[in-house]
Design an enzyme around this catalytic site. Structure first.
Site, mmCIF file in Angstrom:
data_model
loop_
_atom_site.group_PDB
_atom_site.id
_atom_site.type_symbol
_atom_site.label_atom_id
_atom_site.label_comp_id
_atom_site.label_asym_id
_atom_site.label_seq_id
_atom_site.Cartn_x
_atom_site.Cartn_y
_atom_site.Cartn_z
ATOM 1 N N LYS A 48 0.808 -1.215 0.000
ATOM 2 C CA LYS A 48 0.000 0.000 0.000
ATOM 3 C C LYS A 48 0.845 1.272 0.000
ATOM 4 O O LYS A 48 0.352 2.336 -0.375
ATOM 5 C CB LYS A 48 -0.946 0.017 1.201
ATOM 6 C CG LYS A 48 -1.880 -1.178 1.289
ATOM 7 C CD LYS A 48 -2.702 -1.350 0.033
ATOM 8 C CE LYS A 48 -3.683 -2.510 0.095
ATOM 9 N NZ LYS A 48 -3.124 -3.828 0.400
ATOM 10 N N TYR A 263 -12.282 -14.323 2.769
ATOM 11 C CA TYR A 263 -11.194 -13.374 3.008
ATOM 12 C C TYR A 263 -10.745 -13.450 4.471
ATOM 13 O O TYR A 263 -11.571 -13.357 5.383
ATOM 14 C CB TYR A 263 -11.701 -11.968 2.692
ATOM 15 C CG TYR A 263 -10.730 -10.854 2.970
ATOM 16 C CD1 TYR A 263 -9.509 -10.808 2.309
ATOM 17 C CD2 TYR A 263 -11.027 -9.856 3.888
ATOM 18 C CE1 TYR A 263 -8.620 -9.782 2.554
ATOM 19 C CE2 TYR A 263 -10.143 -8.824 4.133
ATOM 20 C CZ TYR A 263 -8.937 -8.793 3.466
ATOM 21 O OH TYR A 263 -8.050 -7.784 3.712
ATOM 22 N N TYR A 289 -2.908 -12.608 2.562
ATOM 23 C CA TYR A 289 -2.622 -12.400 1.136
ATOM 24 C C TYR A 289 -1.490 -13.320 0.633
ATOM 25 O O TYR A 289 -1.731 -14.243 -0.126
ATOM 26 C CB TYR A 289 -2.217 -10.937 0.893
ATOM 27 C CG TYR A 289 -3.312 -9.938 1.153
ATOM 28 C CD1 TYR A 289 -4.258 -9.646 0.179
ATOM 29 C CD2 TYR A 289 -3.401 -9.263 2.371
ATOM 30 C CE1 TYR A 289 -5.258 -8.711 0.403
ATOM 31 C CE2 TYR A 289 -4.398 -8.323 2.613
ATOM 32 C CZ TYR A 289 -5.322 -8.054 1.618
ATOM 33 O OH TYR A 289 -6.312 -7.130 1.840
HETATM 34 C C1 PLP Z 1 -3.828 -5.004 0.078
HETATM 35 C C2 PLP Z 1 -2.854 -6.087 0.078
HETATM 36 C C3 PLP Z 1 -2.706 -6.942 -1.030
HETATM 37 C C4 PLP Z 1 -3.598 -6.870 -2.228
HETATM 38 O O1 PLP Z 1 -3.390 -5.736 -2.999
HETATM 39 P P1 PLP Z 1 -4.567 -5.216 -3.940
HETATM 40 O O2 PLP Z 1 -3.954 -4.100 -4.667
HETATM 41 O O3 PLP Z 1 -5.677 -4.781 -3.036
HETATM 42 O O4 PLP Z 1 -4.990 -6.331 -4.810
HETATM 43 C C5 PLP Z 1 -1.746 -7.918 -0.982
HETATM 44 N N1 PLP Z 1 -0.956 -8.053 0.093
HETATM 45 C C6 PLP Z 1 -1.053 -7.267 1.167
HETATM 46 C C7 PLP Z 1 -0.166 -7.502 2.306
HETATM 47 C C8 PLP Z 1 -2.008 -6.243 1.200
HETATM 48 O O5 PLP Z 1 -2.097 -5.469 2.277
#
Ligand code: PLP
Length: 321
Positions: A48, A263, A289
């Protein structure tokens, strides 16, 4: 490059490492590389931050003095916005709802909530029944009546402006690839809101590169919705860059089957992936993730979709707190 016309607030001091993982490569009979976006900048790091460079740039240019993030209780985006706002010297508020069907202490008092407090962010903790976007809009109106200038960030930071962060990420990966004399058969990553994949695809298109090597593993939404959302983000990002967007959806490749029951809900494959990465390379994947995406990668190696000897880049997106 044409990114220079977009305002940007620097949060990453230079490129994140692109490393080969020798032990895991041997074990999997492929050439496995990782892009260490889990080592980016500040605030506990993560993907992010790249989005936030452009979102903060946009917010500061608009004269905003307070930013609002919308997300889940465990949101990495909210935590990193809180950190980045501290660095930029602006206030932020976090509108967080219960996005994961859990109410145990480990979830509610997760690392991100503790760090949000440490960064001094004002948090609005919403029950699942309240619409977070409506709540954030009402809060913004209230702040504006008090004379504040508010910038509401999109969910996960994934507006076209936010996606520019991974256009920049794609340019960085291309430079490292060329410097190290590599060629990737696959570039693989987790997909939540789709912004990271959309940005990487737009970045490849901007550089005139093929995009068929890029694929993601969906961890948030079902596969059709993930493709649709990622395609829409890709189209928006290409529009912003002034690149024709005809085949946007068709270039979004998503490999389904690793989200499990939902999720943030753990799966056995995720646990195995975390453990394999930790015990082989001493590296840490997050359970929401990276762990689920890497479980997908391991399956794709075992099924032969990733051929033996392939050069594979896995994007480590952070999220450990
Ligand atoms: C938000 C996030 C993702 C996914 O990214 P997107 O752009 O929302 O698809 C992957 N890994 C981590 C650790 C995240 O915080």
């Amino acid at each position: 490059m044409s990114l220079e016309r977009f305002p940007r607030f620097t949060l990453l001091d230079g490129p994140t490492p692109l490393q080969r993982l020798p032990a895991l490569s041997t074990k999997l009979k492929i050439n496995l590389f990782v892009k260490r976006d889990d080592m980016s900048g500040l605030g506990g790091a993560g993907n992010k931050l790249r989005k936030l460079e452009f979102l903060l740039g946009d917010a500061l240019r608009s004269g905003a003095d307070i930013l609002i993030a919308i997300g889940g209780v465990q949101s990495n985006f909210a935590r990193l916005l809180a950190a980045a706002a501290c660095k930029a010297g602006v206030q932020c508020e976090l509108v967080l709802s219960h996005m994961v069907p859990r109410d145990d202490a480990d979830y509610l008092q997760n690392g991100n909530t503790i760090l949000n407090q440490l960064f001094g962010a004002l948090t609005h903790d919403l029950p699942a029944s309240v619409d977070a976007v409506e709540y954030a809009n009402a809060r913004a109106a209230e702040l504006e009546r008090e004379g504040r200038r508010v910038y509401i960030c999109p969910l996960g930071g994934s507006s076209p402006v936010g996606c520019l962060g991974y256009v920049a990420g794609a340019i960085e990966i291309e430079q490292q690839r060329a410097e190290q004399g590599l060629r990737f058969d696959h570039v693989l990553l987790p997909n939540g809101s789709g912004g990271t994949q959309a940005g990487l695809l737009a970045g490849a298109m901007l550089q005139g590169q093929p995009v068929d090597t890029i694929a993601s593993y969906n961890v948030l939404a079902p596969v059709e919705k993930t493709i649709e959302q990622t395609g829409a983000k890709l189209r928006g990002t290409l529009d912003l860059l002034g690149i024709p967007a005809e085949s946007a959806e068709a270039s979004v490749k998503v490999r389904d089957g690793y989200r499990g029951d939902g999720y943030g809900v753990p799966t056995d494959g995720m646990r195995h992936a975390l453990s394999l990465m930790a015990t082989t390379e001493g590296l840490l994947l997050d359970p929401v993730y990276g762990g689920k995406a890497f479980a997908g990668l391991l399956d794709d190696v075992h099924s032969g979709w990733i051929a033996p000897g392939s050069n594979v880049l896995f994007v480590m997106t952070g999220g450990l707190p």
